[in-house]
Design an enzyme around this catalytic site. Structure first.
Site, PDB file in Angstrom:
ATOM      1  N   TYR A 256      15.768  21.205  37.943  1.00 33.05           N
ATOM      2  CA  TYR A 256      15.791  20.751  39.312  1.00 33.05           C
ATOM      3  C   TYR A 256      15.023  19.570  39.634  1.00 33.05           C
ATOM      4  CZ  TYR A 256      16.343  20.915  44.315  1.00 33.05           C
ATOM      5  OH  TYR A 256      16.380  20.637  45.674  1.00 33.05           O
TER       6      TYR A 256
ATOM      7  N   SER B 287      14.336  15.314  47.156  1.00 28.59           N
ATOM      8  CA  SER B 287      13.502  16.310  47.141  1.00 28.59           C
ATOM      9  C   SER B 287      12.036  16.113  47.285  1.00 28.59           C
ATOM     10  CB  SER B 287      13.992  17.371  46.185  1.00 28.59           C
ATOM     11  OG  SER B 287      12.943  18.567  46.127  1.00 28.59           O
TER      12      SER B 287
HETATM   13  C1  GCO Z   1      12.694  25.577  45.262  1.00 29.15           C
HETATM   14  C2  GCO Z   1      13.709  25.104  46.317  1.00 29.15           C
HETATM   15  C3  GCO Z   1      14.014  23.605  46.471  1.00 29.15           C
HETATM   16  C4  GCO Z   1      13.054  23.011  47.758  1.00 29.15           C
HETATM   17  C5  GCO Z   1      13.387  21.562  48.081  1.00 29.15           C
HETATM   18  C6  GCO Z   1      12.354  21.145  48.457  1.00 29.15           C
HETATM   19  O1  GCO Z   1      12.982  26.210  44.403  1.00 29.15           O
HETATM   20  O2  GCO Z   1      12.011  24.869  45.060  1.00 29.15           O
HETATM   21  O3  GCO Z   1      14.886  25.806  46.381  1.00 29.15           O
HETATM   22  O4  GCO Z   1      15.172  23.426  46.939  1.00 29.15           O
HETATM   23  O5  GCO Z   1      13.424  23.780  49.098  1.00 29.15           O
HETATM   24  O6  GCO Z   1      14.033  20.938  46.977  1.00 29.15           O
HETATM   25  O7  GCO Z   1      12.221  19.908  48.537  1.00 29.15           O
END
Ligand code: GCO
Length: 256
Positions: A160, A147
């Site tokens: 995340y 990501s």
């Molecule tokens: C967030 C998004 C991520 C991004 C992604 C960008 O909440 O930041 O949901 O999923 O879209 O990871 O690379």
């Protein structure tokens, strides 16, 4: 130039979290490049329906529903493939979830759930796939989905972000241990893509204008825009590429 180098004919690809979203788009793209596709999701009905959609398009696709965070379920899924004589030549570790909350309010159970789904699953499934690729002596391809958050953070998505940062270096760990067995382990880092997972962000006018203002391309990405990088990393065209992460982000990480 011959496109043979990019052909996935005769290869089987398992794409986790592919009943919808980025995983589905990647699975379809690998299928169009010639691979047999194994779709995965936790919901058996939805996974089967996704496979039917691809079959209706003339692709070779079958469902394999299992929960990517459940060690026993992962082992059972690979045992089932073994029993059918099916091999995984290409693995895409795509399964992921998002959970947005400031860290000061974050429940440790939610931290673990997000890290398990986005990071630990790639280790568990990557290991099972690699064990078999090594035993067969054929090598293979592992593509982990990172990501923008493999590089940078933003408030409210700490687990995340930690998991996606982990994906970048798990990819390099895989490369360090498995490259000598003919396995290329690489990652793709999608930017802000128009998916279900990001629906709340797309529907938030402030966030939408942040993405469009901050991305040189001035728009959200489409899931199928990941296919080129995925086919490259799944094919012989990338046989000497290892431990890399390719950002498909409309240029967002390139600018301030
Ligand atoms: C967030 C998004 C991520 C991004 C992604 C960008 O909440 O930041 O949901 O999923 O879209 O990871 O690379």
């Amino acid at each position: 130039m011959s496109l043979e180098l990019f052909s996935l004919a005769g290869k089987t690809a398992l794409v986790t979290g592919s009943a919808r979203g980025l995983g589905f788009a990647i699975a379809r793209g690998l299928g169009k490049a010639g691979a047999r596709i194994i779709l995965n999701g936790t919901d058996a009905g939805r996974t089967a329906a996704a496979a039917e959609t691809l079959v209706a398009e003339g692709l070779d696709a079958s469902p394999l529903a299992f929960n990517v965070v459940d060690d026993a379920a992962v082992l059972a899924a690979f045992a089932a493939l073994d029993a059918e004589g099916r091999t995984v030549d290409i693995l895409v570790n795509n399964a992921g979830i998002q959970f947005r909350k400031p860290m000061l309010e974050l429940d440790p159970a939610d931290w673990r759930r997000v890290v398990d789904t986005n990071l630990t699953s790639a280790f568990l499934i990557g290991r099972e796939a690699a064990r078999r690729m090594i035993a067969r002596g054929t090598g293979g391809k592992i593509i982990n989905i990172g990501s923008l958050m493999s590089e940078v953070a933003r408030p409210t998505v700490a687990p995340y972000t930690a998991a996606k940062g982990g994906i970048k270096l798990l990819t390099r760990s895989m490369a360090s241990e498995w490259a000598e067995h003919g396995i290329q382990s690489n990652a793709i880092g999608p930017g802000y893509m128009a998916t279900d997972m990001n629906e709340a962000l797309m529907n938030d006018p402030k966030f939408d204008s942040f993405v469009k203002g901050r991305t040189p391309t001035r728009r959200w990405g489409r899931p199928d825009e990941l296919v080129g990088a995925a086919v490259f990393l799944a094919s012989s065209a990338s046989d000497y590429v290892n431990g890399q992460i390719i950002y498909v982000d409309g240029g967002m990480l390139a600018v301030l």
